[in-house]
Scaffold this motif. Sequence first.
Motif, PDB file in Angstrom:
ATOM      1  N   SER A  60      -7.956  -2.596   3.422  1.00  0.00           N
ATOM      2  CA  SER A  60      -6.482  -2.835   3.396  1.00  0.00           C
ATOM      3  C   SER A  60      -5.825  -1.462   3.395  1.00  0.00           C
ATOM      4  CB  SER A  60      -6.049  -3.729   2.469  1.00  0.00           C
ATOM      5  OG  SER A  60      -6.351  -3.096   1.054  1.00  0.00           O
ATOM      6  N   LEU A  61      -4.751  -1.310   3.912  1.00  0.00           N
ATOM      7  CA  LEU A  61      -3.960  -0.085   4.024  1.00  0.00           C
ATOM      8  C   LEU A  61      -2.426  -0.349   3.761  1.00  0.00           C
ATOM      9  CD1 LEU A  61      -6.137   0.037   6.777  1.00  0.00           C
ATOM     10  CD2 LEU A  61      -5.408   2.411   6.728  1.00  0.00           C
ATOM     11  N   ALA A  62      -1.761   0.615   3.200  1.00  0.00           N
ATOM     12  CA  ALA A  62      -0.468   0.514   2.802  1.00  0.00           C
ATOM     13  C   ALA A  62       0.185   1.867   2.728  1.00  0.00           C
ATOM     14  CB  ALA A  62      -0.011  -0.438   1.613  1.00  0.00           C
ATOM     15  N   LEU A  63       1.385   1.980   3.293  1.00  0.00           N
ATOM     16  CA  LEU A  63       2.392   3.184   3.103  1.00  0.00           C
ATOM     17  C   LEU A  63       2.743   3.227   1.684  1.00  0.00           C
ATOM     18  CD1 LEU A  63       4.516   3.291   6.224  1.00  0.00           C
ATOM     19  CD2 LEU A  63       2.379   4.397   5.824  1.00  0.00           C
ATOM     20  N   SER A  64       2.589   4.452   0.995  1.00  0.00           N
ATOM     21  CA  SER A  64       2.990   4.358  -0.287  1.00  0.00           C
ATOM     22  C   SER A  64       4.708   4.289  -0.461  1.00  0.00           C
ATOM     23  CB  SER A  64       2.963   5.670  -0.953  1.00  0.00           C
ATOM     24  OG  SER A  64       1.421   6.096  -0.881  1.00  0.00           O
ATOM     25  N   VAL A  65       5.623   4.630   0.490  1.00  0.00           N
ATOM     26  CA  VAL A  65       6.820   4.483   0.599  1.00  0.00           C
ATOM     27  C   VAL A  65       7.060   3.463   1.866  1.00  0.00           C
ATOM     28  CG1 VAL A  65       9.252   5.244   0.902  1.00  0.00           C
ATOM     29  CG2 VAL A  65       7.353   6.305  -0.575  1.00  0.00           C
ATOM     30  N   PRO A  66       6.908   2.092   1.702  1.00  0.00           N
ATOM     31  CA  PRO A  66       7.198   1.241   2.899  1.00  0.00           C
ATOM     32  C   PRO A  66       8.233   1.384   3.929  1.00  0.00           C
ATOM     33  CG  PRO A  66       6.738  -0.132   0.838  1.00  0.00           C
ATOM     34  CD  PRO A  66       7.147   1.173   0.480  1.00  0.00           C
ATOM     35  N   GLY A  67       9.321   2.040   3.462  1.00  0.00           N
ATOM     36  CA  GLY A  67      10.236   2.133   4.575  1.00  0.00           C
ATOM     37  C   GLY A  67      10.097   3.354   5.476  1.00  0.00           C
ATOM     38  N   ARG A  68       9.059   4.065   5.275  1.00  0.00           N
ATOM     39  CA  ARG A  68       8.676   5.468   5.906  1.00  0.00           C
ATOM     40  C   ARG A  68       8.335   4.990   7.523  1.00  0.00           C
ATOM     41  NH1 ARG A  68       8.203  10.093   4.237  1.00  0.00           N
ATOM     42  NH2 ARG A  68       8.811  10.324   6.560  1.00  0.00           N
ATOM     43  N   GLY A  69       7.845   3.928   7.632  1.00  0.00           N
ATOM     44  CA  GLY A  69       7.378   3.536   8.897  1.00  0.00           C
ATOM     45  C   GLY A  69       6.666   2.013   8.862  1.00  0.00           C
ATOM     46  N   THR A  70       5.849   1.971   9.887  1.00  0.00           N
ATOM     47  CA  THR A  70       5.002   0.627  10.090  1.00  0.00           C
ATOM     48  C   THR A  70       3.611   0.908  10.586  1.00  0.00           C
ATOM     49  OG1 THR A  70       7.265  -0.692  10.529  1.00  0.00           O
ATOM     50  CG2 THR A  70       5.277  -1.640  11.286  1.00  0.00           C
ATOM     51  N   LEU A  71       2.672   0.180   9.899  1.00  0.00           N
ATOM     52  CA  LEU A  71       1.393   0.284  10.152  1.00  0.00           C
ATOM     53  C   LEU A  71       1.273  -0.637  11.416  1.00  0.00           C
ATOM     54  CD1 LEU A  71      -0.320   0.914   6.970  1.00  0.00           C
ATOM     55  CD2 LEU A  71       0.051   2.772   8.736  1.00  0.00           C
ATOM     56  N   SER A  72       0.197  -0.172  12.319  1.00  0.00           N
ATOM     57  CA  SER A  72      -0.175  -1.186  13.495  1.00  0.00           C
ATOM     58  C   SER A  72      -0.977  -2.350  12.793  1.00  0.00           C
ATOM     59  CB  SER A  72      -0.983  -0.729  14.450  1.00  0.00           C
ATOM     60  OG  SER A  72      -2.208   0.304  14.170  1.00  0.00           O
ATOM     61  N   ARG A  73      -1.727  -2.163  11.800  1.00  0.00           N
ATOM     62  CA  ARG A  73      -2.462  -3.170  11.229  1.00  0.00           C
ATOM     63  C   ARG A  73      -2.764  -2.691   9.621  1.00  0.00           C
ATOM     64  NH1 ARG A  73      -8.339  -3.133  14.218  1.00  0.00           N
ATOM     65  NH2 ARG A  73      -7.001  -2.986  15.918  1.00  0.00           N
ATOM     66  N   THR A  74      -2.855  -3.690   8.828  1.00  0.00           N
ATOM     67  CA  THR A  74      -2.786  -3.374   7.309  1.00  0.00           C
ATOM     68  C   THR A  74      -4.228  -4.176   6.653  1.00  0.00           C
ATOM     69  OG1 THR A  74      -1.503  -5.391   6.727  1.00  0.00           O
ATOM     70  CG2 THR A  74      -0.406  -3.276   6.947  1.00  0.00           C
ATOM     71  N   ASP A  75      -4.722  -4.968   7.416  1.00  0.00           N
ATOM     72  CA  ASP A  75      -5.922  -5.683   7.010  1.00  0.00           C
ATOM     73  C   ASP A  75      -6.736  -5.735   8.018  1.00  0.00           C
ATOM     74  OD1 ASP A  75      -5.269  -6.539   3.947  1.00  0.00           O
ATOM     75  OD2 ASP A  75      -3.682  -7.313   5.306  1.00  0.00           O
ATOM     76  N   LEU A  76      -8.112  -5.419   7.789  1.00  0.00           N
ATOM     77  CA  LEU A  76      -9.194  -5.489   8.730  1.00  0.00           C
ATOM     78  C   LEU A  76     -10.488  -5.346   8.254  1.00  0.00           C
ATOM     79  CD1 LEU A  76      -9.515  -1.841  10.469  1.00  0.00           C
ATOM     80  CD2 LEU A  76      -7.703  -2.278   8.837  1.00  0.00           C
ATOM     81  N   GLU A  77     -11.431  -5.919   8.918  1.00  0.00           N
ATOM     82  CA  GLU A  77     -12.926  -5.755   8.780  1.00  0.00           C
ATOM     83  C   GLU A  77     -13.605  -4.908   9.833  1.00  0.00           C
ATOM     84  OE1 GLU A  77     -16.815  -8.994   8.649  1.00  0.00           O
ATOM     85  OE2 GLU A  77     -14.672  -9.779   8.192  1.00  0.00           O
ATOM     86  N   ILE A  78     -14.447  -3.895   8.952  1.00  0.00           N
ATOM     87  CA  ILE A  78     -15.098  -2.994   9.804  1.00  0.00           C
ATOM     88  C   ILE A  78     -16.579  -3.081   9.734  1.00  0.00           C
ATOM     89  CG2 ILE A  78     -15.587  -0.648  10.450  1.00  0.00           C
ATOM     90  CD1 ILE A  78     -12.791  -0.002   8.988  1.00  0.00           C
TER      91      ILE A  78
END
Length: 349
Positions: A60-78
């Motif tokens: 799982s990935l997240a921005l420390s400050v959510p308002g700074r941008g948008t991630l293309s995916r936040t949860d993934l299996e590798i």
Amino acid sequence: MFGGTEAFSAVDVDRPLAVTAGDDGDAPLGLDIASSVRAGTDSQELVDLTNNTSDPFDVSLALSVPGRGTLSRTDLEIDSGAVRSVLISVDSGGQTGSDALTFEVDASNGAMDLSLERSVAVTAGPTLKQRISDETRNGNAAFSISYRVDRVPSFDRLELEVENVDAGYIGPVTYTEETTEGTVSYPPGGGGDGGAGGDTYEFRFRVYDASGEVSDLYTEVTTTATGSDPPGDDLGDETDPTLVGFSVTNDEQWTNNRFTVDYEVEPRDDFGEVTVSFDNTQSDWSDATKTNDAAPTGTVVYPAAGRHQGGINGDTYNITVDVYNQRGIPVESATVSLVAGSNETVDWP
């Protein structure tokens, strides 16, 4: 495209693993992080994640400050040995600079839990600056529109639509400009076919790159043709010519007036000309615009040839000095006020 890699912040291991935990690229969950991202730009590479273990990772990935941008995916299996990419669309109004954008990664594969925080540099994003000069005189609406587009790597064109929203018989006019900066006039070719003083106008700016419209740069300005400029942007940057200073001297003869403007500029390599506008705030008949391409110093006189017909005593003038670059955009401007018949000198700054 990608920069250096770093080690994990925390690793909890339930059983020994034959993996390297030194650099992020060789760690159990390897990270290849972009050297920088650009503000106001969508779908940029942020990080490639590689599973260097024999078991699948839930990440799982997240921005420390959510308002700074948008991630293309936040949860993934590798899966083991697989690589997954995460893109980011960065907000245009955030902080820029080294380590300006921080993101967090949490991962688990049943054998270990990983947690880390990483930062990436944010560079300044694309910009559109515009300045609209209201040149309405004697009841005829007219405008000079200047623009400057910066940091659009695959710039294609700027489209400007000007519409008189009050006069239905006057259709919108669209300008297509293929240079990143310039100035256009409305109505095209001058004349009085663009509408009347007091009409309301909309100016719509659109910037296109090789893939289409850069939607974040869309700009719309609404103004009424009164002879007063609407709010606009400072079009200058650090490489442009600058205005050092100027003085305006009024001398009067038999209630008629003359104005002498002495200016100094720092021309640098891109100086075009100086334009001086004389705006009689009481009436339009004595308004005028004069130019001079002398540098670093020069003089503009209105009216010229020793005449004194520049307005009557008591009229207040706003006198604006604009410095233009060689591509015809105003890069610095200053205005002073002076009363005709005062026989005084006003300095700027």
